[in-house]
Design an enzyme around this catalytic site. Structure first.
Site, PDB file in Angstrom:
ATOM      1  N   GLU A 117     -17.113  -1.906 -18.612  1.00  0.00           N
ATOM      2  CA  GLU A 117     -16.092  -2.557 -17.787  1.00  0.00           C
ATOM      3  C   GLU A 117     -16.451  -4.009 -17.463  1.00  0.00           C
ATOM      4  O   GLU A 117     -15.691  -4.724 -16.817  1.00  0.00           O
ATOM      5  CB  GLU A 117     -15.872  -1.762 -16.498  1.00  0.00           C
ATOM      6  CG  GLU A 117     -17.162  -1.399 -15.770  1.00  0.00           C
ATOM      7  CD  GLU A 117     -16.963  -0.301 -14.740  1.00  0.00           C
ATOM      8  OE1 GLU A 117     -15.836  -0.133 -14.237  1.00  0.00           O
ATOM      9  OE2 GLU A 117     -17.945   0.389 -14.420  1.00  0.00           O
TER      10      GLU A 117
ATOM     11  N   ASN B 287      -9.511  -1.323 -16.048  1.00  0.00           N
ATOM     12  CA  ASN B 287      -9.087  -2.027 -14.834  1.00  0.00           C
ATOM     13  C   ASN B 287      -9.970  -3.245 -14.574  1.00  0.00           C
ATOM     14  O   ASN B 287      -9.481  -4.373 -14.402  1.00  0.00           O
ATOM     15  CB  ASN B 287      -9.146  -1.091 -13.629  1.00  0.00           C
ATOM     16  CG  ASN B 287      -8.277   0.144 -13.817  1.00  0.00           C
ATOM     17  OD1 ASN B 287      -7.673   0.334 -14.857  1.00  0.00           O
ATOM     18  ND2 ASN B 287      -8.217   0.978 -12.809  1.00  0.00           N
ATOM     19  N   ASP B 288     -11.279  -3.026 -14.537  1.00  0.00           N
ATOM     20  CA  ASP B 288     -12.199  -4.132 -14.296  1.00  0.00           C
ATOM     21  C   ASP B 288     -12.392  -4.994 -15.537  1.00  0.00           C
ATOM     22  O   ASP B 288     -12.534  -6.215 -15.434  1.00  0.00           O
ATOM     23  CB  ASP B 288     -13.562  -3.614 -13.820  1.00  0.00           C
ATOM     24  CG  ASP B 288     -13.589  -3.362 -12.315  1.00  0.00           C
ATOM     25  OD1 ASP B 288     -12.798  -4.002 -11.602  1.00  0.00           O
ATOM     26  OD2 ASP B 288     -14.387  -2.532 -11.861  1.00  0.00           O
TER      27      ASP B 288
ATOM     28  N   HIS C 259       0.821  -1.209   0.000  1.00  0.00           N
ATOM     29  CA  HIS C 259       0.000   0.000   0.000  1.00  0.00           C
ATOM     30  C   HIS C 259       0.857   1.263   0.000  1.00  0.00           C
ATOM     31  O   HIS C 259       0.525   2.251  -0.667  1.00  0.00           O
ATOM     32  CB  HIS C 259      -0.938   0.018   1.206  1.00  0.00           C
ATOM     33  CG  HIS C 259      -2.095  -0.913   1.085  1.00  0.00           C
ATOM     34  ND1 HIS C 259      -2.860  -0.987  -0.055  1.00  0.00           N
ATOM     35  CD2 HIS C 259      -2.619  -1.812   1.951  1.00  0.00           C
ATOM     36  CE1 HIS C 259      -3.810  -1.893   0.122  1.00  0.00           C
ATOM     37  NE2 HIS C 259      -3.681  -2.403   1.318  1.00  0.00           N
TER      38      HIS C 259
ATOM     39  N   ARG D 267     -14.712  10.792 -10.025  1.00  0.00           N
ATOM     40  CA  ARG D 267     -15.103   9.651  -9.187  1.00  0.00           C
ATOM     41  C   ARG D 267     -15.871  10.166  -7.966  1.00  0.00           C
ATOM     42  O   ARG D 267     -15.287  10.490  -6.945  1.00  0.00           O
ATOM     43  CB  ARG D 267     -13.868   8.863  -8.765  1.00  0.00           C
ATOM     44  CG  ARG D 267     -13.068   8.271  -9.924  1.00  0.00           C
ATOM     45  CD  ARG D 267     -11.866   7.514  -9.388  1.00  0.00           C
ATOM     46  NE  ARG D 267     -11.093   6.859 -10.417  1.00  0.00           N
ATOM     47  CZ  ARG D 267      -9.977   7.369 -10.973  1.00  0.00           C
ATOM     48  NH1 ARG D 267      -9.530   8.552 -10.565  1.00  0.00           N
ATOM     49  NH2 ARG D 267      -9.318   6.707 -11.905  1.00  0.00           N
TER      50      ARG D 267
ATOM     51  N   ARG E 142      -5.895  -9.005  -9.879  1.00  0.00           N
ATOM     52  CA  ARG E 142      -4.555  -8.453 -10.018  1.00  0.00           C
ATOM     53  C   ARG E 142      -3.917  -8.143  -8.674  1.00  0.00           C
ATOM     54  O   ARG E 142      -2.730  -7.852  -8.594  1.00  0.00           O
ATOM     55  CB  ARG E 142      -4.580  -7.202 -10.898  1.00  0.00           C
ATOM     56  CG  ARG E 142      -5.413  -6.078 -10.379  1.00  0.00           C
ATOM     57  CD  ARG E 142      -5.452  -4.960 -11.410  1.00  0.00           C
ATOM     58  NE  ARG E 142      -6.283  -3.880 -10.948  1.00  0.00           N
ATOM     59  CZ  ARG E 142      -5.977  -2.595 -11.081  1.00  0.00           C
ATOM     60  NH1 ARG E 142      -4.865  -2.259 -11.662  1.00  0.00           N
ATOM     61  NH2 ARG E 142      -6.792  -1.656 -10.649  1.00  0.00           N
TER      62      ARG E 142
ATOM     63  N   ARG F 171     -19.181  10.375 -12.846  1.00  0.00           N
ATOM     64  CA  ARG F 171     -19.586   8.975 -12.742  1.00  0.00           C
ATOM     65  C   ARG F 171     -20.378   8.814 -11.453  1.00  0.00           C
ATOM     66  O   ARG F 171     -19.927   9.235 -10.386  1.00  0.00           O
ATOM     67  CB  ARG F 171     -18.366   8.045 -12.725  1.00  0.00           C
ATOM     68  CG  ARG F 171     -18.750   6.566 -12.657  1.00  0.00           C
ATOM     69  CD  ARG F 171     -17.518   5.666 -12.629  1.00  0.00           C
ATOM     70  NE  ARG F 171     -16.784   5.761 -11.384  1.00  0.00           N
ATOM     71  CZ  ARG F 171     -15.639   5.126 -11.140  1.00  0.00           C
ATOM     72  NH1 ARG F 171     -15.096   4.371 -12.077  1.00  0.00           N
ATOM     73  NH2 ARG F 171     -15.021   5.256  -9.983  1.00  0.00           N
TER      74      ARG F 171
END
Length: 570
Positions: A426, A449-450, A183, A290, A460, A327
């Protein structure tokens, strides 16, 4: 002079003074208690205080906000908090001891699973434990403050500690342990802070004020470097600064290929704090706002007016630069909020995004009204729905949007009747039926990504199978090409807003496929613009036709490397 080579996890060459942090443990007093109710109240109060502390933590990127959500999820985990309460009720532990014991038991169990993903979860639990014990003690056990530009040298660093650092003084990070997928590594890269990990006992030799020369690309760190070494690192720093300045000079140039193909470069942001970076990089709009990260602060989630004012500020500040795409909440998956009732074994494939919103319609309604109100300020506002799996789900969401619009009309709430509406692509089922979905929307945006994760069935975050996460897998490329072709055939815009869009090595393929827009981080825009201007659309299109016939990702990667060496390399 002490020189160590570790793992370079975030690039950048830096010379600065050392600021040393060594942890000495929690220092928890182990005392048995008789007043169980009183100790449970201490724990309950500490838990509330911990949540308040997280809510008050200032963050500036998606990764930092995602880390906060992870910590909130750990503190909300009923198995973890239940174990703490059992230690108090059944073993008569004082609250701090109960937290320490539960934390280590839970973390050790995860460590023994021997998997990178679970090791990270163990780290999260230990971090949550630190936060709780700090709250019980009423002070910051690991308080650490930077007062001047410094390279932080530490035995280890918790995500919560990173988030509390005054990063205007943080020039670099050198840790004794850690790896590229931790992280802290993710947070360092997100904040553009050079970092070298796995340096062994490096922190033992460091003292406050010592000069350090480090290079996050090559994984080197040198304490008290000799004049010759110092001179070499100064040259590296100067070269990096010149490269950055050259990129910034091109911020006002169009992202246009040598043969005149124009791509709009947009920016991904999580809040209004990202707009300055978008503007300075020359972004032509916001391709992805986002919104769920605002929901991390419950005050915004519960107050539609407060939410609207954030959207309003974003729209007003971006109005002269280009469209802004909100979004709707992508809550769930790895973005779990306390009190939402989301507790699933497989959250990535579970109750998330529009699935969650359509079952929490008052929450969804409030957000839609806020976005609609913002659309009255400028015709540049666009709305986009995440995790759509097919036309039936999309029609249901669009019908609800029309219902909310009708309510706004009745109440005299102004909004843009012609606001552009889009859908994320996605989920593989959405990609395959993109030609159908295109009939219902004004634009489509591919979230790679998805899409990659779902298409190849690979988590991943799982180190054992991370090698399978291949953006250039033929199945992924064919799905992306089908989406682009479907959008073009129906006369609507097509964009990409996943990480793949910001990786400049993939630009020949994305240009060749004919994307109208690419949305990425502010810093990625600068390099993407430079690379696009070196490419030729015709050559890229022929290259895409070739790679779509290749049998595997290895073949595509080799072909891309060869193409890049021949075209558009600088």
């Amino acid at each position: 002079m002490v020189q160590k080579t570790g793992i370079g996890v975030s690039p950048g060459a830096v010379i600065a003074e050392a600021a040393v942090l060594r942890h000495s443990g929690l220092g928890v007093e182990h005392v048995t208690v008789e007043d169980i109710d009183s100790e449970l109240a201490v724990f309950s109060s500490a838990l509330n205080s911990a949540f308040s502390s997280l809510d008050a933590t200032l963050v500036s990127s998606e990764d930092e906000k995602a880390m906060l959500m992870t910590l909130r999820a750990m503190l909300s985990d009923p198995e973890y908090t239940g174990l703490i309460k059992d230690n108090i009720k059944e073993r008569n532990y004082n609250a701090a001891w109960a937290v320490e014991a539960a934390t280590e038991k839970y973390a050790s169990m995860l460590d023994k699973m021997g998997d990178g993903y679970f090791s990270e979860r163990a780290s999260d639990i230990r971090d949550a434990g630190y936060i709780l014990i700090e709250a019980i003690a009423g002070e910051s056990i690991s308080a650490f403050h930077l007062t001047k530009p410094s390279i932080l040298v530490a035995d280890y660093l918790l995500p919560s500690e990173f988030l509390r650092l005054d990063r205007k003084f943080l020039r670099g990070l050198c840790l004794d342990g850690g790896g590229k997928t931790s992280h802290i590594a993710i947070l360092s890269r997100s904040a553009d802070i050079p970092a070298v990990f796995a340096l062994g006992d490096f922190s033992i030799y460091a003292e406050n004020g010592m000069t350090i020369a480090m290079d996050g690309k090559y994984g080197t760190a040198i304490l008290d470097p000799q004049k010759k070494v110092l001179s070499e690192y100064r040259k590296r720093c100067d070269a990096a600064a010149r490269a950055e300045a050259d990129l910034q000079k091109g911020a006002g140039l169009p992202a246009e290929t040598a043969d005149g193909f124009r791509i709009r470069l947009m920016c991904n942001i999580e809040g209004v704090e990202g707009i300055d970076g978008a503007i300075s990089s020359g972004a032509e709009g916001i391709g992805l706002f986002r919104t769920e990260f605002l929901a991390l602060q419950k005050a915004y989630l519960d107050d539609g007016d407060k939410m609207f004012h954030v959207y309003q500020e974003a729209v007003e500040r971006m109005s002269e630069y280009g469209p802004i795409t909100f979004r709707t909440y992508d809550i769930g998956g790895d973005k779990v909020l306390e009190g939402m009732g989301i507790n699933e074994d497989n959250p990535i494939l579970g109750w998330r995004a529009v699935r969650f919103c359509m079952e929490n319609k008052e929450l969804f309604r409030s957000q839609l009204v806020s976005i609609l109100r913002a659309s009255a300020i400028s015709p540049s506002v666009r709305i986009m729905f995440p995790m759509i799996s097919g036309s039936e789900e999309l029609r249901e969401v669009l019908a609800f949007l029309e219902e909310v619009k009708a309510e706004c009309r009745e109440k005299g709430i102004p909004f843009d009747e012609n606001m552009k509406i889009g859908t994320m692509i996605e989920v593989p089922s959405a990609a395959i039926t993109a030609d159908i979905l295109a009939d219902y929307v004004d634009f489509m945006s591919i979230g790679t990504n998805d899409l990659i994760q779902y298409t190849i069935a690979v988590d991943r975050g799982n180190e054992k199978i991370s090698y399978l996460y291949r953006p250039l897998h033929p199945a992924v490329l064919r799905l992306i090409k089908h989406v682009v072709d479907s959008a073009k055939a129906k006369g609507i815009q097509v964009s990409m807003c996943g990480e793949m869009a910001g990786e400049t090595e993939y630009l020949p393929i994305l240009v060749g496929m004919g994307f109208d827009e690419l949305s990425m981080s502010a810093h990625s825009i600068l390099e993407a613009r430079r690379r696009i201007r070196l490419l030729d659309k015709g050559s890229c299109t022929r290259f895409v036709n070739h790679v779509l016939s290749l049998p595997d990702a290895v073949s595509v990667e080799a072909a891309l490397k060869e193409f890049t060496e021949q075209y558009g390399k600088a």
